[in-house]
Design a protein around this motif. Structure first.
Motif, PDB file in Angstrom:
ATOM      1  N   GLU A 139       0.817  -1.222   0.000  1.00  0.00           N
ATOM      2  CA  GLU A 139       0.000   0.000   0.000  1.00  0.00           C
ATOM      3  C   GLU A 139       0.848   1.267   0.000  1.00  0.00           C
ATOM      4  O   GLU A 139       0.345   2.338  -0.342  1.00  0.00           O
ATOM      5  CB  GLU A 139      -0.934  -0.003   1.219  1.00  0.00           C
ATOM      6  N   TRP A 140       2.109   1.164   0.408  1.00  0.00           N
ATOM      7  CA  TRP A 140       2.978   2.335   0.495  1.00  0.00           C
ATOM      8  C   TRP A 140       4.297   2.060  -0.219  1.00  0.00           C
ATOM      9  O   TRP A 140       4.844   0.960  -0.122  1.00  0.00           O
ATOM     10  CB  TRP A 140       3.298   2.674   1.956  1.00  0.00           C
ATOM     11  N   LEU A 141       4.796   3.088  -0.892  1.00  0.00           N
ATOM     12  CA  LEU A 141       6.140   3.051  -1.442  1.00  0.00           C
ATOM     13  C   LEU A 141       6.993   4.039  -0.660  1.00  0.00           C
ATOM     14  O   LEU A 141       6.675   5.235  -0.598  1.00  0.00           O
ATOM     15  CB  LEU A 141       6.135   3.446  -2.921  1.00  0.00           C
ATOM     16  N   TYR A 142       8.067   3.534  -0.046  1.00  0.00           N
ATOM     17  CA  TYR A 142       9.035   4.375   0.660  1.00  0.00           C
ATOM     18  C   TYR A 142      10.207   4.612  -0.293  1.00  0.00           C
ATOM     19  O   TYR A 142      10.621   3.713  -1.021  1.00  0.00           O
ATOM     20  CB  TYR A 142       9.540   3.674   1.918  1.00  0.00           C
TER      21      TYR A 142
ATOM     22  N   ASN B 267      19.957  12.071   4.044  1.00  0.00           N
ATOM     23  CA  ASN B 267      19.358  11.150   5.011  1.00  0.00           C
ATOM     24  C   ASN B 267      17.853  11.316   5.174  1.00  0.00           C
ATOM     25  O   ASN B 267      17.277  10.848   6.146  1.00  0.00           O
ATOM     26  CB  ASN B 267      20.048  11.289   6.375  1.00  0.00           C
ATOM     27  N   LYS B 268      17.206  11.953   4.208  1.00  0.00           N
ATOM     28  CA  LYS B 268      15.750  12.118   4.268  1.00  0.00           C
ATOM     29  C   LYS B 268      15.048  10.853   3.779  1.00  0.00           C
ATOM     30  O   LYS B 268      15.562  10.105   2.949  1.00  0.00           O
ATOM     31  CB  LYS B 268      15.312  13.316   3.413  1.00  0.00           C
ATOM     32  N   LEU B 269      13.815  10.629   4.301  1.00  0.00           N
ATOM     33  CA  LEU B 269      13.012   9.478   3.916  1.00  0.00           C
ATOM     34  C   LEU B 269      11.589   9.949   3.643  1.00  0.00           C
ATOM     35  O   LEU B 269      11.028  10.734   4.419  1.00  0.00           O
ATOM     36  CB  LEU B 269      13.015   8.425   5.032  1.00  0.00           C
ATOM     37  N   TYR B 270      11.011   9.452   2.562  1.00  0.00           N
ATOM     38  CA  TYR B 270       9.666   9.853   2.153  1.00  0.00           C
ATOM     39  C   TYR B 270       8.828   8.614   1.846  1.00  0.00           C
ATOM     40  O   TYR B 270       9.361   7.523   1.624  1.00  0.00           O
ATOM     41  CB  TYR B 270       9.728  10.728   0.897  1.00  0.00           C
ATOM     42  N   ARG B 271       7.509   8.828   1.796  1.00  0.00           N
ATOM     43  CA  ARG B 271       6.631   7.758   1.358  1.00  0.00           C
ATOM     44  C   ARG B 271       5.393   8.343   0.684  1.00  0.00           C
ATOM     45  O   ARG B 271       5.047   9.513   0.879  1.00  0.00           O
ATOM     46  CB  ARG B 271       6.222   6.855   2.519  1.00  0.00           C
TER      47      ARG B 271
END
Length: 244
Positions: free
Chosen positions: A115-118, A125-129
Protein backbone atom coordinates in the motif's frame (compact mmCIF):
# COMPACT_ATOMS: atom_id res chain seq x y z
CA UNK A 1 26.92 11.80 -16.36
CA UNK A 2 27.31 10.00 -19.68
CA UNK A 3 24.19 9.52 -21.75
CA UNK A 4 22.29 6.26 -22.10
CA UNK A 5 23.25 4.75 -25.42
CA UNK A 6 20.39 4.82 -27.92
CA UNK A 7 17.75 4.97 -25.15
CA UNK A 8 18.57 1.35 -24.40
CA UNK A 9 17.41 1.27 -20.78
CA UNK A 10 14.75 -1.35 -20.12
CA UNK A 11 13.10 -3.48 -17.44
CA UNK A 12 13.44 -7.19 -18.19
CA UNK A 13 11.31 -10.05 -16.88
CA UNK A 14 13.06 -13.42 -16.66
CA UNK A 15 11.37 -16.77 -16.22
CA UNK A 16 13.63 -18.54 -13.73
CA UNK A 17 12.07 -21.91 -14.46
CA UNK A 18 13.00 -21.77 -18.16
CA UNK A 19 15.90 -19.29 -17.92
CA UNK A 20 14.36 -17.27 -20.74
CA UNK A 21 13.33 -13.65 -21.13
CA UNK A 22 9.55 -13.29 -21.13
CA UNK A 23 9.17 -9.54 -21.49
CA UNK A 24 11.17 -6.35 -21.91
CA UNK A 25 9.61 -3.02 -20.95
CA UNK A 26 11.09 0.10 -22.52
CA UNK A 27 10.86 3.78 -21.70
CA UNK A 28 10.83 5.48 -25.10
CA UNK A 29 9.33 8.94 -24.84
CA UNK A 30 9.15 8.72 -21.05
CA UNK A 31 12.75 9.18 -19.92
CA UNK A 32 15.60 11.32 -21.18
CA UNK A 33 18.92 9.84 -22.24
CA UNK A 34 20.43 11.25 -19.04
CA UNK A 35 18.16 9.20 -16.80
CA UNK A 36 19.76 6.65 -14.49
CA UNK A 37 17.13 4.00 -13.79
CA UNK A 38 18.17 2.18 -10.67
CA UNK A 39 16.24 0.30 -7.97
CA UNK A 40 13.00 -1.53 -8.75
CA UNK A 41 10.18 -3.00 -6.68
CA UNK A 42 7.44 -5.13 -8.21
CA UNK A 43 3.89 -5.59 -6.98
CA UNK A 44 3.18 -9.01 -8.47
CA UNK A 45 -0.49 -8.93 -7.40
CA UNK A 46 -1.34 -5.64 -9.10
CA UNK A 47 1.20 -6.18 -11.91
CA UNK A 48 2.95 -2.85 -11.34
CA UNK A 49 6.67 -2.05 -11.13
CA UNK A 50 8.16 1.01 -9.42
CA UNK A 51 11.63 2.27 -10.34
CA UNK A 52 13.78 5.24 -9.36
CA UNK A 53 15.59 7.73 -11.57
CA UNK A 54 18.76 8.41 -9.61
CA UNK A 55 20.34 10.99 -11.88
CA UNK A 56 17.44 13.35 -12.52
CA UNK A 57 15.03 12.36 -9.76
CA UNK A 58 11.67 10.71 -10.27
CA UNK A 59 9.54 7.62 -9.69
CA UNK A 60 8.79 5.52 -12.77
CA UNK A 61 5.61 3.46 -12.67
CA UNK A 62 5.21 0.61 -15.18
CA UNK A 63 1.91 -1.18 -15.83
CA UNK A 64 3.20 -4.69 -16.47
CA UNK A 65 0.02 -5.69 -18.32
CA UNK A 66 -0.04 -2.86 -20.85
CA UNK A 67 3.65 -1.97 -20.78
CA UNK A 68 2.80 1.71 -20.32
CA UNK A 69 5.36 3.62 -18.23
CA UNK A 70 4.99 7.02 -16.56
CA UNK A 71 7.55 9.13 -14.71
CA UNK A 72 6.09 10.89 -11.67
CA UNK A 73 7.24 13.44 -9.06
CA UNK A 74 10.04 14.41 -11.45
CA UNK A 75 10.24 17.96 -10.10
CA UNK A 76 9.32 17.33 -6.47
CA UNK A 77 11.81 17.97 -3.67
CA UNK A 78 11.35 14.45 -2.28
CA UNK A 79 13.21 12.91 -5.23
CA UNK A 80 16.06 15.44 -5.05
CA UNK A 81 19.19 15.63 -2.89
CA UNK A 82 18.65 17.98 0.05
CA UNK A 83 21.01 20.89 -0.72
CA UNK A 84 21.46 21.61 2.99
CA UNK A 85 23.02 18.17 3.57
CA UNK A 86 26.77 17.61 3.27
CA UNK A 87 27.65 13.98 2.69
CA UNK A 88 30.76 12.88 4.59
CA UNK A 89 32.13 9.38 3.96
CA UNK A 90 35.38 8.01 5.37
CA UNK A 91 36.07 11.29 7.12
CA UNK A 92 35.82 13.60 4.10
CA UNK A 93 33.16 15.17 1.93
CA UNK A 94 32.09 12.71 -0.73
CA UNK A 95 33.29 14.15 -4.04
CA UNK A 96 33.87 13.01 -7.61
CA UNK A 97 36.45 14.83 -9.68
CA UNK A 98 36.57 17.51 -7.01
CA UNK A 99 32.81 18.14 -6.99
CA UNK A 100 30.33 17.08 -4.28
CA UNK A 101 28.31 14.05 -5.35
CA UNK A 102 24.58 14.72 -5.63
CA UNK A 103 22.43 11.72 -6.54
CA UNK A 104 18.67 11.75 -6.44
CA UNK A 105 15.91 9.21 -5.72
CA UNK A 106 17.47 5.78 -5.44
CA UNK A 107 16.42 3.37 -2.69
CA UNK A 108 12.77 2.27 -2.69
CA UNK A 109 10.80 -0.30 -0.74
CA UNK A 110 7.22 -1.59 -0.78
CA UNK A 111 5.44 -2.24 2.50
CA UNK A 112 4.32 -5.86 2.98
CA UNK A 113 0.73 -4.97 2.00
CA UNK A 114 2.06 -3.04 -1.04
CA UNK A 115 0.00 0.00 0.00
CA UNK A 116 2.98 2.34 0.50
CA UNK A 117 6.14 3.05 -1.44
CA UNK A 118 9.03 4.37 0.66
CA UNK A 119 11.87 6.13 -1.16
CA UNK A 120 14.79 8.48 -0.63
CA UNK A 121 17.65 10.29 -2.37
CA UNK A 122 20.96 8.43 -2.35
CA UNK A 123 23.15 11.21 -0.95
CA UNK A 124 21.16 12.59 1.99
CA UNK A 125 19.36 11.15 5.01
CA UNK A 126 15.75 12.12 4.27
CA UNK A 127 13.01 9.48 3.92
CA UNK A 128 9.67 9.85 2.15
CA UNK A 129 6.63 7.76 1.36
CA UNK A 130 3.48 7.87 -0.75
CA UNK A 131 0.51 5.55 -1.10
CA UNK A 132 0.86 3.37 -4.16
CA UNK A 133 -2.82 3.99 -4.97
CA UNK A 134 -1.87 7.58 -5.80
CA UNK A 135 1.01 6.48 -8.00
CA UNK A 136 -1.29 4.13 -9.91
CA UNK A 137 -4.05 6.74 -10.36
CA UNK A 138 -3.54 8.15 -13.85
CA UNK A 139 -6.23 10.79 -13.26
CA UNK A 140 -4.25 12.65 -10.58
CA UNK A 141 -2.42 15.79 -11.62
CA UNK A 142 1.23 16.21 -10.68
CA UNK A 143 0.19 18.78 -8.06
CA UNK A 144 -2.31 16.38 -6.51
CA UNK A 145 0.30 13.67 -6.45
CA UNK A 146 2.88 15.92 -4.80
CA UNK A 147 0.37 16.89 -2.11
CA UNK A 148 0.20 13.26 -0.99
CA UNK A 149 3.93 12.79 -0.42
CA UNK A 150 4.79 12.33 3.27
CA UNK A 151 8.10 13.53 4.69
CA UNK A 152 9.08 11.04 7.40
CA UNK A 153 12.16 12.90 8.59
CA UNK A 154 15.88 12.23 8.79
CA UNK A 155 17.36 8.80 9.41
CA UNK A 156 20.55 7.57 7.72
CA UNK A 157 22.21 7.82 4.33
CA UNK A 158 21.48 4.55 2.57
CA UNK A 159 21.58 3.01 -0.86
CA UNK A 160 18.94 0.26 -1.08
CA UNK A 161 16.36 -0.71 1.52
CA UNK A 162 13.83 -3.47 2.16
CA UNK A 163 10.82 -4.32 4.35
CA UNK A 164 10.32 -7.56 6.24
CA UNK A 165 6.88 -9.16 6.63
CA UNK A 166 6.36 -7.37 9.97
CA UNK A 167 6.72 -3.92 8.45
CA UNK A 168 10.25 -3.22 9.66
CA UNK A 169 12.42 -1.32 7.22
CA UNK A 170 16.11 -2.17 6.84
CA UNK A 171 18.73 0.24 5.53
CA UNK A 172 22.47 0.17 5.13
CA UNK A 173 24.10 3.22 6.73
CA UNK A 174 27.08 3.49 4.41
CA UNK A 175 28.54 6.43 6.33
CA UNK A 176 28.95 4.21 9.38
CA UNK A 177 29.35 0.73 7.85
CA UNK A 178 26.14 -0.34 9.58
CA UNK A 179 22.72 -1.91 9.11
CA UNK A 180 19.77 -0.19 10.78
CA UNK A 181 16.17 -1.15 11.38
CA UNK A 182 13.25 1.29 11.41
CA UNK A 183 10.09 -0.14 12.97
CA UNK A 184 6.52 0.83 11.97
CA UNK A 185 6.56 3.54 14.66
CA UNK A 186 9.58 5.08 12.87
CA UNK A 187 11.95 4.19 15.73
CA UNK A 188 15.44 3.43 14.46
CA UNK A 189 18.10 1.19 15.95
CA UNK A 190 21.45 -0.03 14.70
CA UNK A 191 21.57 -3.81 14.30
CA UNK A 192 25.23 -4.23 13.40
CA UNK A 193 28.28 -2.08 12.71
CA UNK A 194 31.04 -3.91 10.89
CA UNK A 195 34.02 -2.64 8.87
CA UNK A 196 33.34 -5.26 6.20
CA UNK A 197 30.03 -3.57 5.36
CA UNK A 198 31.63 -1.34 2.73
CA UNK A 199 28.72 0.59 1.21
CA UNK A 200 25.93 -1.94 1.86
CA UNK A 201 23.87 -1.67 -1.27
CA UNK A 202 21.07 -4.10 -2.08
CA UNK A 203 19.14 -6.61 0.01
CA UNK A 204 17.03 -9.73 0.01
CA UNK A 205 15.18 -11.49 2.82
CA UNK A 206 14.96 -15.28 2.73
CA UNK A 207 11.97 -17.33 3.91
CA UNK A 208 14.03 -18.66 6.83
CA UNK A 209 14.56 -15.16 8.26
CA UNK A 210 17.95 -14.01 7.01
CA UNK A 211 18.81 -10.60 5.55
CA UNK A 212 21.25 -10.87 2.63
CA UNK A 213 23.45 -7.82 2.00
CA UNK A 214 25.59 -7.01 -1.03
CA UNK A 215 28.45 -4.54 -0.58
CA UNK A 216 29.38 -2.48 -3.64
CA UNK A 217 32.42 -0.59 -2.24
CA UNK A 218 31.38 2.52 -4.19
CA UNK A 219 33.19 4.81 -1.75
CA UNK A 220 36.44 2.95 -2.47
CA UNK A 221 36.39 3.55 -6.23
CA UNK A 222 39.16 5.72 -7.76
CA UNK A 223 36.69 8.44 -8.82
CA UNK A 224 35.99 9.22 -5.17
CA UNK A 225 39.58 8.92 -3.91
CA UNK A 226 41.61 11.21 -6.15
CA UNK A 227 42.37 8.37 -8.54
CA UNK A 228 43.37 5.78 -5.94
CA UNK A 229 41.60 2.43 -6.13
CA UNK A 230 40.83 1.33 -2.56
CA UNK A 231 38.53 -1.54 -3.45
CA UNK A 232 39.32 -5.00 -2.13
CA UNK A 233 38.30 -8.16 -3.96
CA UNK A 234 36.44 -10.37 -3.90
CA UNK A 235 33.17 -8.47 -3.62
CA UNK A 236 31.02 -10.07 -0.96
CA UNK A 237 27.47 -10.86 0.03
CA UNK A 238 26.79 -11.28 3.73
CA UNK A 239 23.82 -12.64 5.61
CA UNK A 240 22.52 -11.96 9.10
CA UNK A 241 19.53 -13.27 11.03
CA UNK A 242 16.66 -10.84 11.36
CA UNK A 243 15.76 -9.82 14.92
CA UNK A 244 13.02 -11.92 16.49
Amino acid sequence: MEQVYDNSFKLVKFNLATNHIEEAYRFDGVLSNKSYINDVRVDTQRKVAYLTNSNEGGIVVVDLNSGIARQLLHNHYSVKHDPSFTLVVDGKEFKKNGQPVRLQSDGIALTPDREWLYYKPLTDNKLYRIKTAYLRDEELSEQQLEANVEDLGRFVVTDGMIFDTNGNLYMGDYQNYSIVQINPALEMKTLVSEERLIWPDSYSISPDGYLYISCSQINKQPDYNEGENKRVSPYTIYKMPLPA
